[in-house]
Design a protein around this motif. Structure first.
Motif, PDB file in Angstrom:
ATOM      1  N   UNK A  58     -57.648 -13.184 -48.082  1.00 28.50           N
ATOM      2  CA  UNK A  58     -57.020 -13.910 -47.336  1.00 28.50           C
ATOM      3  C   UNK A  58     -55.651 -13.826 -47.420  1.00 28.50           C
ATOM      4  N   UNK A  59     -55.260 -14.014 -48.698  1.00 32.78           N
ATOM      5  CA  UNK A  59     -53.964 -14.266 -49.275  1.00 32.78           C
ATOM      6  C   UNK A  59     -53.355 -12.978 -49.088  1.00 32.78           C
ATOM      7  N   UNK A  60     -53.847 -11.895 -49.709  1.00 36.22           N
ATOM      8  CA  UNK A  60     -53.467 -10.511 -49.785  1.00 36.22           C
ATOM      9  C   UNK A  60     -53.009  -9.703 -48.419  1.00 36.22           C
ATOM     10  N   UNK A  61     -54.119 -10.332 -47.646  1.00 39.23           N
ATOM     11  CA  UNK A  61     -53.916  -9.928 -46.213  1.00 39.23           C
ATOM     12  C   UNK A  61     -52.635 -10.398 -45.467  1.00 39.23           C
ATOM     13  N   UNK A  62     -52.488 -11.737 -45.859  1.00 38.41           N
ATOM     14  CA  UNK A  62     -51.553 -12.478 -45.304  1.00 38.41           C
ATOM     15  C   UNK A  62     -49.957 -11.844 -45.887  1.00 38.41           C
ATOM     16  N   UNK A  63     -50.232 -11.795 -47.174  1.00 37.26           N
ATOM     17  CA  UNK A  63     -48.917 -11.420 -47.986  1.00 37.26           C
ATOM     18  C   UNK A  63     -48.495  -9.777 -47.690  1.00 37.26           C
ATOM     19  N   UNK A  64     -49.409  -9.063 -47.291  1.00 46.82           N
ATOM     20  CA  UNK A  64     -49.275  -7.764 -46.968  1.00 46.82           C
ATOM     21  C   UNK A  64     -48.817  -7.754 -45.181  1.00 46.82           C
ATOM     22  N   UNK A  65     -48.849  -8.837 -44.487  1.00 44.87           N
ATOM     23  CA  UNK A  65     -48.351  -8.963 -43.201  1.00 44.87           C
ATOM     24  C   UNK A  65     -49.091  -8.863 -42.107  1.00 44.87           C
ATOM     25  N   UNK A  66     -50.383  -9.019 -42.452  1.00 43.94           N
ATOM     26  CA  UNK A  66     -51.443  -9.103 -41.241  1.00 43.94           C
ATOM     27  C   UNK A  66     -52.252 -10.456 -41.046  1.00 43.94           C
ATOM     28  N   UNK A  67     -52.554 -10.659 -39.957  1.00 41.34           N
ATOM     29  CA  UNK A  67     -52.923 -11.866 -39.283  1.00 41.34           C
ATOM     30  C   UNK A  67     -54.554 -11.828 -39.315  1.00 41.34           C
ATOM     31  N   UNK A  68     -55.000 -10.519 -39.218  1.00 40.90           N
ATOM     32  CA  UNK A  68     -56.639 -10.258 -39.091  1.00 40.90           C
ATOM     33  C   UNK A  68     -56.764  -8.888 -39.658  1.00 40.90           C
ATOM     34  N   UNK A  69     -58.302  -8.864 -39.836  1.00 45.57           N
ATOM     35  CA  UNK A  69     -58.791  -7.807 -40.581  1.00 45.57           C
ATOM     36  C   UNK A  69     -58.452  -6.219 -39.806  1.00 45.57           C
ATOM     37  N   UNK A  70     -58.470  -6.727 -38.445  1.00 46.61           N
ATOM     38  CA  UNK A  70     -58.182  -5.354 -37.519  1.00 46.61           C
ATOM     39  C   UNK A  70     -57.008  -4.865 -37.609  1.00 46.61           C
ATOM     40  N   UNK A  71     -55.812  -5.595 -38.238  1.00 45.04           N
ATOM     41  CA  UNK A  71     -54.511  -5.207 -38.349  1.00 45.04           C
ATOM     42  C   UNK A  71     -54.430  -4.351 -39.736  1.00 45.04           C
ATOM     43  N   UNK A  72     -55.408  -4.379 -40.480  1.00 44.20           N
ATOM     44  CA  UNK A  72     -55.580  -3.742 -41.912  1.00 44.20           C
ATOM     45  C   UNK A  72     -55.653  -2.245 -41.487  1.00 44.20           C
ATOM     46  N   UNK A  73     -55.094  -1.126 -42.126  1.00 47.46           N
ATOM     47  CA  UNK A  73     -55.234   0.149 -41.746  1.00 47.46           C
ATOM     48  C   UNK A  73     -54.397   1.177 -42.563  1.00 47.46           C
ATOM     49  N   UNK A  74     -54.364   2.473 -42.467  1.00 45.38           N
ATOM     50  CA  UNK A  74     -53.552   3.414 -43.349  1.00 45.38           C
ATOM     51  C   UNK A  74     -52.359   2.892 -43.477  1.00 45.38           C
ATOM     52  N   UNK A  75     -51.629   2.203 -42.602  1.00 46.79           N
ATOM     53  CA  UNK A  75     -50.162   1.681 -43.016  1.00 46.79           C
ATOM     54  C   UNK A  75     -50.075   0.581 -43.897  1.00 46.79           C
ATOM     55  N   UNK A  76     -51.143  -0.024 -44.286  1.00 48.42           N
ATOM     56  CA  UNK A  76     -51.345  -1.099 -45.400  1.00 48.42           C
ATOM     57  C   UNK A  76     -51.129  -0.727 -46.406  1.00 48.42           C
ATOM     58  N   UNK A  77     -51.324   0.627 -46.960  1.00 48.55           N
ATOM     59  CA  UNK A  77     -51.099   1.132 -48.376  1.00 48.55           C
ATOM     60  C   UNK A  77     -50.402   2.445 -48.441  1.00 48.55           C
ATOM     61  N   UNK A  78     -50.090   2.668 -49.605  1.00 52.80           N
ATOM     62  CA  UNK A  78     -49.758   4.294 -49.899  1.00 52.80           C
ATOM     63  C   UNK A  78     -50.156   4.465 -51.367  1.00 52.80           C
ATOM     64  N   UNK A  79     -49.904   5.747 -51.657  1.00 51.95           N
ATOM     65  CA  UNK A  79     -50.633   6.207 -52.906  1.00 51.95           C
ATOM     66  C   UNK A  79     -49.590   5.496 -54.017  1.00 51.95           C
ATOM     67  N   UNK A  80     -50.118   5.133 -55.276  1.00 49.48           N
ATOM     68  CA  UNK A  80     -49.278   4.224 -56.090  1.00 49.48           C
ATOM     69  C   UNK A  80     -48.439   5.255 -56.816  1.00 49.48           C
TER      70      UNK A  80
END
Ligand code: FNR
Length: 420
Positions: free
Chosen positions: A398-420
């Protein structure tokens, strides 16, 4: 905030929050054989290491100022709303962690609305776990037995026990090369552990009866019922808790009924000749949604969909089957690209916190499976330990999703990450 507030009031957690500390606490709480079985993997355990390392190759890319005060963690899976994207992957022989075994796990999962996949190698019959769970969501995991009658019986019982789906695990048609167990000379099944689904089954009782009759030289067929089997095994397993040196276990398991049960189990456990063509038989046995577990290759994912399955679990069995296997998370992007949202994907193997779950969802998973962490929680603090491990994962997610800037699971997508 509930988790932090507990700390504010001076309540110390029942289990360590840090995943490595949790594993160490379980090691301390358990006999060496039990910990080796839970923690161990195949060969040199490179797959276990690879599963973790794969998460390290991705970085979450936080966005700011996007009003995340109200958040929704729910997903939809097999036609139902689930409060979080977590499920509990099946773990067999969990009596090694705690005597309340599957019952404690079931109660913890039910109290949080997290689906629990009941293992084919459970320590308690599925009917007992179903009772303990009330209306908590549960699925049944099948190891495709060499006996089709037994497969059909398991699935009948799963439906009668209120299971919502069948998870067929395909990566264990032969048991992996488990180095730690081999060095300890330890295979729980030969001590009558982890075979409760069998010894509570009427078809299995019939198979044991036939074996005993053959051994008895064709005399009158002995009486073998699930009740009798379970009490014979219960006596043998009570012996198994006494130190091996006194020979008590070996004696108990040599007596005819437990021995016949264990030998029958070893005969029917798996079907290594299984092929895609066999899958159609599943539909004769059950109308439940079918999920295939242990898919890593996109071509296999494609074939699974061709065969009409309802979901897949991208998993390498927590590194317990193939040493030097491709990491589960590393296999996910290609599988997700091929599946293209036609069926849900569950990812397990190496998930050790909420940020891992965000990463897996960003790479195309619909949900993630927790494995060893909840078994360690059970070892350290029983049912309360399992509940705490699940809550910690959900809270961090929940925290990580929020701190990444998302309100819901559906907003998590390819834009949420990049190769480290
Ligand atoms: C398992 N797993 C497993 N899978 C399955 O389909 N049926 C089973 O009975 C078991 N039993 C089992 C026992 C133990 C001790 C472990 C650790 C694992 C695999 C499990 O469902 C899951 O795929 C892995 O646990 C995921 O990896 P991590 O998260 O534990 O690393």
């Amino acid at each position: 905030s509930e988790v932090y507030r507990a700390g504010l009031s001076g309540t110390r957690p029942a289990v360590p929050v840090d995943p490595d500390a949790l594993e160490r606490a379980a090691r301390k709480a358990l006999p060496a054989e039990a910990f080796a079985y839970l923690a161990g993997g195949a060969g040199s355990e490179r797959t276990i290491a690879a599963n973790r390392a794969a998460f390290g190759r991705w970085g979450i890319w936080p966005r700011v100022l996007s009003d995340v005060a109200e958040r929704d963690l729910a997903i939809e899976l097999f036609g139902r709303r689930r409060p979080t994207p977590f499920v509990l992957s099946p773990i067999g022989v969990i009596e090694l962690a705690h005597r309340d075994a599957d019952l404690a796990v079931g109660r913890a999962a039910a109290s949080l609305g997290v689906p629990y996949v009941l293992s084919n190698q459970a320590s308690r019959p599925m009917e007992d776990v179903a009772d303990a769970m009330g209306d908590g969501a549960r699925w049944f995991q099948l190891y495709w037995s060499a006996s089709d009658e037994l497969n059909a019986s398991f699935l009948r019982r799963a439906e009668a026990s209120g299971c919502e789906a069948v998870v067929v695990t395909l990566d264990t048609h032969l048991l992996g090369w488990r180095t730690r167990d081999l060095d300890l000379g330890f295979l729980p099944f030969t001590r009558g552990q982890g075979i409760a689904q069998y010894t509570s089954d009427p078809v299995f009782a019939e198979l044991v009866r036939e074996r005993v009759a053959r051994g008895a030289g064709g005399g009158p067929r002995p009486k073998v019922t699930p009740t009798l089997l379970r009490s014979a095994l219960g006596i043998a397993r009570a012996g198994a808790r006494t130190p091996l040196v006194d020979g008590g276990v070996r004696e108990a398991l040599r007596s005819p009924l437990p021995r016949a049960a264990i030998e029958t189990f070893l005969d029917v456990f798996a079907q290594p000749a299984l092929t895609w063509g066999d899958l159609a038989r599943l539909r004769d046995w059950t109308s439940l949604p079918v999920v295939l577990k242990g898919i890593l290759h996109p071509d296999d994912a494609e074939r699974a969909i061709d065969h009409g399955v309802d979901g897949i679990v991208v998993s390498n069995h927590g590194g317990r089957q193939v040493d030097a296997s491709v990491a589960s998370l590393a296999a996910l992007p290609a599988v997700a690209a091929r599946v293209a949202d036609r069926v849900p994907i569950i990812l397990d193997s190496g998930v050790r916190g909420g940020a891992d779950a965000v990463t897996a969802l960003a790479l195309g998973a619909t949900a993630v499976g927790l494995g060893r962490p909840y078994a360690y929680g059970l070892a350290v603090a029983g049912e309360a330990g399992v509940r705490e491990v699940i809550r910690n994962h959900v809270a961090e997610f929940d925290l990580t999703m929020a701190l990444a800037g998302h309100r819901s699971v559906g907003e998590i997508g390819p834009e949420t990450i990049r190769s480290a």
